[in-house]
Design a protein around this motif. Structure first.
Motif, PDB file in Angstrom:
ATOM      1  N   LEU A  45      35.583  18.123  24.511  1.00 17.42           N
ATOM      2  CA  LEU A  45      35.184  17.260  23.400  1.00 17.42           C
ATOM      3  C   LEU A  45      34.204  17.952  22.459  1.00 17.42           C
ATOM      4  CD1 LEU A  45      34.682  13.891  25.331  1.00 17.42           C
ATOM      5  CD2 LEU A  45      36.664  14.602  23.989  1.00 17.42           C
ATOM      6  N   ASN A  46      33.473  18.953  22.965  1.00 14.44           N
ATOM      7  CA  ASN A  46      32.472  19.639  22.142  1.00 14.44           C
ATOM      8  C   ASN A  46      33.055  20.746  21.271  1.00 14.44           C
ATOM      9  OD1 ASN A  46      30.412  18.044  23.121  1.00 14.44           O
ATOM     10  ND2 ASN A  46      29.806  19.489  24.712  1.00 14.44           N
ATOM     11  N   LEU A  47      34.360  20.991  21.371  1.00  5.77           N
ATOM     12  CA  LEU A  47      34.965  21.999  20.500  1.00  5.77           C
ATOM     13  C   LEU A  47      34.844  21.586  19.038  1.00  5.77           C
ATOM     14  CD1 LEU A  47      38.246  22.888  22.450  1.00  5.77           C
ATOM     15  CD2 LEU A  47      36.313  24.407  22.005  1.00  5.77           C
ATOM     16  N   PRO A  48      34.672  22.550  18.138  1.00  7.31           N
ATOM     17  CA  PRO A  48      34.628  22.196  16.704  1.00  7.31           C
ATOM     18  C   PRO A  48      35.968  21.618  16.268  1.00  7.31           C
ATOM     19  CG  PRO A  48      34.784  24.576  17.007  1.00  7.31           C
ATOM     20  CD  PRO A  48      34.542  24.001  18.359  1.00  7.31           C
ATOM     21  N   PRO A  49      35.971  20.753  15.257  1.00 10.05           N
ATOM     22  CA  PRO A  49      37.235  20.151  14.806  1.00 10.05           C
ATOM     23  C   PRO A  49      38.199  21.192  14.263  1.00 10.05           C
ATOM     24  CG  PRO A  49      35.462  19.652  13.269  1.00 10.05           C
ATOM     25  CD  PRO A  49      34.818  20.291  14.461  1.00 10.05           C
ATOM     26  N   GLY A 253      43.901  30.797  21.244  1.00  6.77           N
ATOM     27  CA  GLY A 253      44.706  30.660  20.030  1.00  6.77           C
ATOM     28  C   GLY A 253      43.905  30.989  18.787  1.00  6.77           C
ATOM     29  N   ILE A 254      42.623  30.598  18.772  1.00 10.35           N
ATOM     30  CA  ILE A 254      41.744  30.972  17.660  1.00 10.35           C
ATOM     31  C   ILE A 254      41.582  32.490  17.605  1.00 10.35           C
ATOM     32  CG2 ILE A 254      39.379  30.829  16.784  1.00 10.35           C
ATOM     33  CD1 ILE A 254      39.204  28.019  17.920  1.00 10.35           C
ATOM     34  N   SER A 260      42.863  27.688  13.356  1.00 13.09           N
ATOM     35  CA  SER A 260      41.474  27.926  12.980  1.00 13.09           C
ATOM     36  C   SER A 260      40.695  26.623  13.017  1.00 13.09           C
ATOM     37  CB  SER A 260      41.390  28.545  11.577  1.00 13.09           C
ATOM     38  OG  SER A 260      40.050  28.666  11.152  1.00 13.09           O
ATOM     39  N   ALA A 261      39.387  26.763  13.225  1.00 15.74           N
ATOM     40  CA  ALA A 261      38.501  25.607  13.198  1.00 15.74           C
ATOM     41  C   ALA A 261      37.983  25.387  11.786  1.00 15.74           C
ATOM     42  CB  ALA A 261      37.328  25.824  14.154  1.00 15.74           C
ATOM     43  N   LYS A 262      37.553  24.162  11.515  1.00 13.96           N
ATOM     44  CA  LYS A 262      36.897  23.889  10.239  1.00 13.96           C
ATOM     45  C   LYS A 262      35.610  24.703  10.175  1.00 13.96           C
ATOM     46  CE  LYS A 262      38.560  19.222   9.237  1.00 13.96           C
ATOM     47  NZ  LYS A 262      38.177  17.803   9.034  1.00 13.96           N
ATOM     48  N   GLY A 263      35.335  25.290   9.043  1.00 15.60           N
ATOM     49  CA  GLY A 263      34.173  26.147   8.909  1.00 15.60           C
ATOM     50  C   GLY A 263      34.533  27.607   8.813  1.00 15.60           C
ATOM     51  N   GLN A 269      34.260  32.765  15.122  1.00 14.01           N
ATOM     52  CA  GLN A 269      33.645  33.894  15.813  1.00 14.01           C
ATOM     53  C   GLN A 269      32.639  33.420  16.858  1.00 14.01           C
ATOM     54  OE1 GLN A 269      31.892  36.743  13.159  1.00 14.01           O
ATOM     55  NE2 GLN A 269      31.354  38.172  14.790  1.00 14.01           N
ATOM     56  N   ASP A 270      31.854  32.395  16.533  1.00 18.28           N
ATOM     57  CA  ASP A 270      30.875  31.876  17.490  1.00 18.28           C
ATOM     58  C   ASP A 270      31.564  31.328  18.736  1.00 18.28           C
ATOM     59  OD1 ASP A 270      28.881  32.557  15.746  1.00 18.28           O
ATOM     60  OD2 ASP A 270      28.655  30.538  14.907  1.00 18.28           O
ATOM     61  N   VAL A 271      32.652  30.580  18.538  1.00 17.91           N
ATOM     62  CA  VAL A 271      33.368  29.986  19.674  1.00 17.91           C
ATOM     63  C   VAL A 271      34.003  31.077  20.527  1.00 17.91           C
ATOM     64  CG1 VAL A 271      35.315  28.521  20.300  1.00 17.91           C
ATOM     65  CG2 VAL A 271      33.772  27.801  18.486  1.00 17.91           C
ATOM     66  N   VAL A 272      34.603  32.062  19.891  1.00 14.46           N
ATOM     67  CA  VAL A 272      35.284  33.126  20.631  1.00 14.46           C
ATOM     68  C   VAL A 272      34.290  33.988  21.399  1.00 14.46           C
ATOM     69  CG1 VAL A 272      36.663  35.217  20.388  1.00 14.46           C
ATOM     70  CG2 VAL A 272      37.289  33.164  19.119  1.00 14.46           C
ATOM     71  N   GLU A 273      33.135  34.288  20.811  1.00 15.96           N
ATOM     72  CA  GLU A 273      32.140  35.119  21.494  1.00 15.96           C
ATOM     73  C   GLU A 273      31.600  34.420  22.732  1.00 15.96           C
ATOM     74  OE1 GLU A 273      31.244  38.232  21.037  1.00 15.96           O
ATOM     75  OE2 GLU A 273      32.747  38.387  19.459  1.00 15.96           O
ATOM     76  N   ALA A 274      31.335  33.115  22.615  1.00 14.08           N
ATOM     77  CA  ALA A 274      30.862  32.366  23.783  1.00 14.08           C
ATOM     78  C   ALA A 274      31.926  32.352  24.882  1.00 14.08           C
ATOM     79  CB  ALA A 274      30.485  30.939  23.381  1.00 14.08           C
ATOM     80  N   TYR A 275      33.181  32.240  24.479  1.00 15.19           N
ATOM     81  CA  TYR A 275      34.267  32.236  25.462  1.00 15.19           C
ATOM     82  C   TYR A 275      34.422  33.605  26.126  1.00 15.19           C
ATOM     83  CZ  TYR A 275      39.045  32.048  27.272  1.00 15.19           C
ATOM     84  OH  TYR A 275      40.154  32.121  28.076  1.00 15.19           O
TER      85      TYR A 275
END
Length: 479
Positions: A45-49, A253-254, A260-263, A269-275
């Motif tokens: 649920l915390n993933l960016p839209p 997939g990103i 892609s996420a909104k933004g 890049q922030d989401v992928v680096e954390a992953y």
């Protein structure tokens, strides 16, 4: 009375150990409630839209294990895992907000209902309203999600502890199972498998019990028992694994540019680096939560501090301080050659308090070289030198040098690939009875060393790769 106090204490300890289950025992019927969230629900649920949600179709995401529940007696036709994993996957896709799920599991039911609507419009509504619009077409998906529950492994880890004394006893047992899920993304335009993710989830079962069986008086038997059992729901474990698989599929997939996420790129890049950080930890963690890393350094310097305990001819025993410096050179995957120099202060009796130095050469075996926590054993020989003054009354030379052998064991925890924290114990056997300047009996003197220290790993030759961060050992050989 002491016996009953002990029994009461054991019962209270058992109850408090699993107070979450004990103090929440069901005593009455409870109303229906919303389903529980798993540990992965909030991460999903915390993933960016999403910038543009994608239409996906799920035909079947089923149990592929074919396993049935294990029972002690008789047989059962109940399956080991839920048969509704497709519904769990569709719910996870909907909750993520990144996908638009399309009904395909019961497509025949949907087609039948659409035919009924179409026939009704043609036969009845058209006659009343010639401008009645036709039934809109079905949506089609650009992506099909396939996969399923591929394994359900029981009893991958079991254990327990218990004790019983004069009819009073208790025990604690646990069991761990594991469920594995694969989820793959298939392109409907050419059938290419675009991405596959693999997720596993452990399932924990615990049991705690205590009992008393004792004659309190003649022909008066007291028997009592209590117990608590807690089993993690398999359905909740499947939900957790499926939601984690959807979460990882979105981020991968990103990373591969499928969506892609909104933004824009900053958020992506922030989401992928954390992953990637999470994935590096996961790939370096093996079965039973063993954490691996690649130990690529061949040389090491160590510093240890601790205490020495002399066991010689004096009855009274006292501990003294010690310090040790060492150098080690790896000879193979698990074997290294260690050269150590130590300073020790030994005390025993009421008068003996002297200093010694030793030089040791050991062969060390680090049993799990690529584990974060590894036991090690070593053995070798050396010399010990005393600095005590001569005791003329006994005619002994306090500045003597004697041979010895030693062996020891310990644990090393890798703070990083370069630095290890070590805890060890050692037994040193000398070939002299004059270590404490007293000859008594036939046995030679010996002593124990206990210490803690740091070990710094390095290479003499420059390496092309100087990154000191932990590197996941995906293909680490089995220890």
């Amino acid at each position: 009375m002491k016996f009953y106090k002990v029994f009461a204490t054991v019962l209270v300890a058992l109850a408090l150990h699993s107070c979450g289950a004990y103090f929440n025992q069901p005593f009455d019927q409870t109303p229906a409630r919303l389903g529980e969230q798993s540990r992965s629900t909030q991460n999903l649920l915390n993933l960016p839209p999403a910038q543009d949600p994608v239409e996906v179709a799920v035909y079947n995401f089923s149990d592929q294990t074919g396993q049935y529940k294990a029972v002690e007696n008789g047989s059962t036709f109940s399956t080991a895992v839920t048969q509704g994993s497709t519904a769990i996957l569709l719910k996870a896709l909907e909750d993520s907000g990144w996908f638009i799920p399309i009904e395909r599991e019961n497509l025949s039911n949907l087609s039948t209902e659409r035919n009924i609507i179409r026939n009704t419009k043609q036969e009845y509504i058209k006659n009343l309203n010639p401008n009645e619009p036709p039934l809109p077409p079905l949506k089609y998906a650009g992506i099909i999600l396939e996969g399923g529950i591929v394994s359900y492994d029981t009893n991958i880890l079991t254990g327990g502890i218990g004790a019983r004394y004069f009819g009073l006893g208790g025990s604690a047992k646990y069991r761990q199972d594991r469920i594995t899920v694969y989820l793959r993304m298939v392109s409907t335009s050419n059938g290419e498998i675009l991405k596959t993710v693999y997720v596993s989830k452990t399932i924990l079962s615990q049991a705690l019990d205590g009992s008393l069986f004792r004659f309190v008086k003649f022909q008066r038997l007291l028997e009592t028992e209590m117990g608590i059992t807690r089993n993690e729901p398999v359905q909740l474990a499947v939900k957790d694994a499926v939601e984690k698989a959807v979460h990882d599929l979105i981020i991968e997939g990103i990373e591969d540019g499928f969506w892609s996420a909104k933004g824009g790129n900053t958020v992506n890049q922030d989401v992928v680096e954390a992953y990637k950080e999470e994935k590096a930890v996961a790939e370096s963690t093996g079965l039973y939560n063993r954490i691996f890393f690649q130990q690529k350094f061949k040389n090491a310097l160590s510093f240890d501090a601790g205490v020495s305990l002399l066991d010689a001819d004096y009855t009274a025993k006292r501990v003294g301080g010690m310090a040790r410096l060492g150098y080690s050179m790896a000879l193979g995957e698990v074997v290294s050659l260690n050269l150590n120099g130590a300073y020790m202060n030994m005390k025993t009796g009421n008068t003996f308090d002297e200093s010694f130095a030793s030089v040791d050469l050991n062969a060390e075996f680090r049993l799990l070289r690529n584990d974060k926590l590894s036991p090690f054993v070593y053995a070798g020989g050396g010399i010990i030198m005393g600095f005590a003054d001569n005791q003329e009354s006994l005619g002994l030379d306090g500045n003597q040098t004697d041979a010895k052998v030693q062996y020891g064991a310990g644990l090393e925890y890798a703070l990083s690939p370069r630095v290890g924290l070590r805890l060890w114990a050692e037994h040193d056997i000398t070939f002299t009875d004059k270590l404490d300047n007293l000859i008594n009996g036939k046995r030679d003197d010996y002593y124990f060393n206990f210490g803690v220290g740091l070990k710094y790993y390095f290479n003499f030759s420059s390496s092309k790769k100087t990154d000191d961060q932990q590197t996941p050992a995906v293909n680490t050989p089995k220890q």
